[in-house]
Design a protein around this motif. Sequence first.
Motif, short mmCIF file in Angstrom:
data_model
loop_
_atom_site.label_atom_id
_atom_site.label_comp_id
_atom_site.label_asym_id
_atom_site.label_seq_id
_atom_site.Cartn_x
_atom_site.Cartn_y
_atom_site.Cartn_z
N ALA A 47 -0.02 -7.78 -5.09
CA ALA A 47 -0.96 -6.70 -5.34
C ALA A 47 -0.39 -5.38 -4.83
O ALA A 47 0.33 -5.35 -3.83
N VAL A 48 -0.69 -4.30 -5.54
CA VAL A 48 -0.23 -2.97 -5.14
C VAL A 48 -1.44 -2.04 -5.12
O VAL A 48 -2.17 -1.94 -6.11
N LEU A 49 -1.62 -1.38 -3.99
CA LEU A 49 -2.67 -0.37 -3.85
C LEU A 49 -1.98 0.99 -3.83
O LEU A 49 -1.21 1.28 -2.93
N VAL A 50 -2.24 1.78 -4.88
CA VAL A 50 -1.65 3.11 -4.97
C VAL A 50 -2.66 4.11 -4.44
O VAL A 50 -3.78 4.20 -4.95
N LEU A 51 -2.28 4.83 -3.40
CA LEU A 51 -3.16 5.79 -2.74
C LEU A 51 -2.77 7.20 -3.15
O LEU A 51 -1.63 7.61 -2.96
N ARG A 52 -3.73 7.92 -3.70
CA ARG A 52 -3.49 9.31 -4.09
C ARG A 52 -4.50 10.19 -3.38
O ARG A 52 -5.70 9.90 -3.41
N PRO A 53 -4.05 11.27 -2.76
CA PRO A 53 -5.00 12.17 -2.09
C PRO A 53 -6.02 12.71 -3.07
O PRO A 53 -5.70 13.03 -4.21
N GLY A 54 -7.26 12.77 -2.65
CA GLY A 54 -8.33 13.29 -3.48
C GLY A 54 -9.62 13.27 -2.72
O GLY A 54 -9.76 12.54 -1.74
N GLY A 55 -10.60 14.02 -3.16
CA GLY A 55 -11.84 14.15 -2.44
C GLY A 55 -12.94 13.20 -2.87
O GLY A 55 -14.07 13.34 -2.43
N ALA A 77 0.88 -1.18 0.00
CA ALA A 77 0.00 0.00 0.00
C ALA A 77 0.91 1.22 0.00
O ALA A 77 1.55 1.52 0.99
N ILE A 78 0.97 1.90 -1.13
CA ILE A 78 1.93 3.00 -1.31
C ILE A 78 1.21 4.27 -1.71
O ILE A 78 0.30 4.25 -2.55
N ALA A 79 1.60 5.37 -1.11
CA ALA A 79 1.04 6.66 -1.47
C ALA A 79 1.76 7.19 -2.71
O ALA A 79 2.95 6.95 -2.89
N SER A 80 1.02 7.89 -3.53
CA SER A 80 1.59 8.48 -4.73
C SER A 80 1.50 10.00 -4.63
O SER A 80 0.47 10.54 -4.22
N HIS A 81 2.57 10.66 -4.99
CA HIS A 81 2.57 12.11 -5.04
C HIS A 81 1.73 12.54 -6.23
O HIS A 81 1.50 11.77 -7.16
N GLY A 125 8.76 8.37 -14.51
CA GLY A 125 8.02 7.44 -13.67
C GLY A 125 8.36 7.65 -12.21
O GLY A 125 9.52 7.72 -11.85
N GLY A 126 7.35 7.78 -11.37
CA GLY A 126 7.56 7.97 -9.95
C GLY A 126 7.81 6.64 -9.25
O GLY A 126 7.73 5.57 -9.86
N THR A 127 8.09 6.71 -7.97
CA THR A 127 8.36 5.51 -7.19
C THR A 127 7.17 4.56 -7.22
O THR A 127 7.33 3.35 -7.45
N ALA A 128 5.97 5.07 -7.01
CA ALA A 128 4.78 4.21 -7.01
C ALA A 128 4.63 3.50 -8.35
O ALA A 128 4.29 2.31 -8.41
#
Length: 159
Positions: free
Chosen positions: A135-143, A108-112, A122-125
């Motif tokens: 499995a990879v869950l990419v988390l990006r801030p958003g509403g 579970a990785i956050a993405s900038h 390409g970013g780290t995520a």
Amino acid sequence: MPTNKILVPVDLNHDATFGLVFPVTRQLARHHSARLHLLTVVPTELALWPYVPHGFLEETRKLTEAQLQDLGDLNYGDDVDWRSEALTGAIAATIVERAGELGVGLIAIASHDPNFADRLLGGTASRVLRRAHCAVLVLRPGGLWHWDDGQDSPEGQGA
């Protein structure tokens, strides 16, 4: 003891994602009886800078490990089963390698927020997503999605 394992790479230089990655992984750990493994990678490229003192990389790793432990204590405490560590290496490759060593089922990785350089290089995520064998869950801030588990809000207490 949990059998599910989630690797949570944390970029300590990007605290904007802390409010996302910790509530989400706390929820996942609770729901799936999972053990969380927090990981920060200190890039070995730091040692290539001119005039870096001897032992700088190891001292930075130790400081980073202490900061990650503090963040884990603050955000998880005894609420979920978690561990933390800081390693040195190439960031994306170290994350993927450690996931394999730990036998995790999910990263579970956050993405900038993407910028022009990320689109070209390409970013780290993105690199983790392409290389991981789980499995990879990419988390990006958003509403558009509310991840808060009510842990920190008065409305969620007792619910």
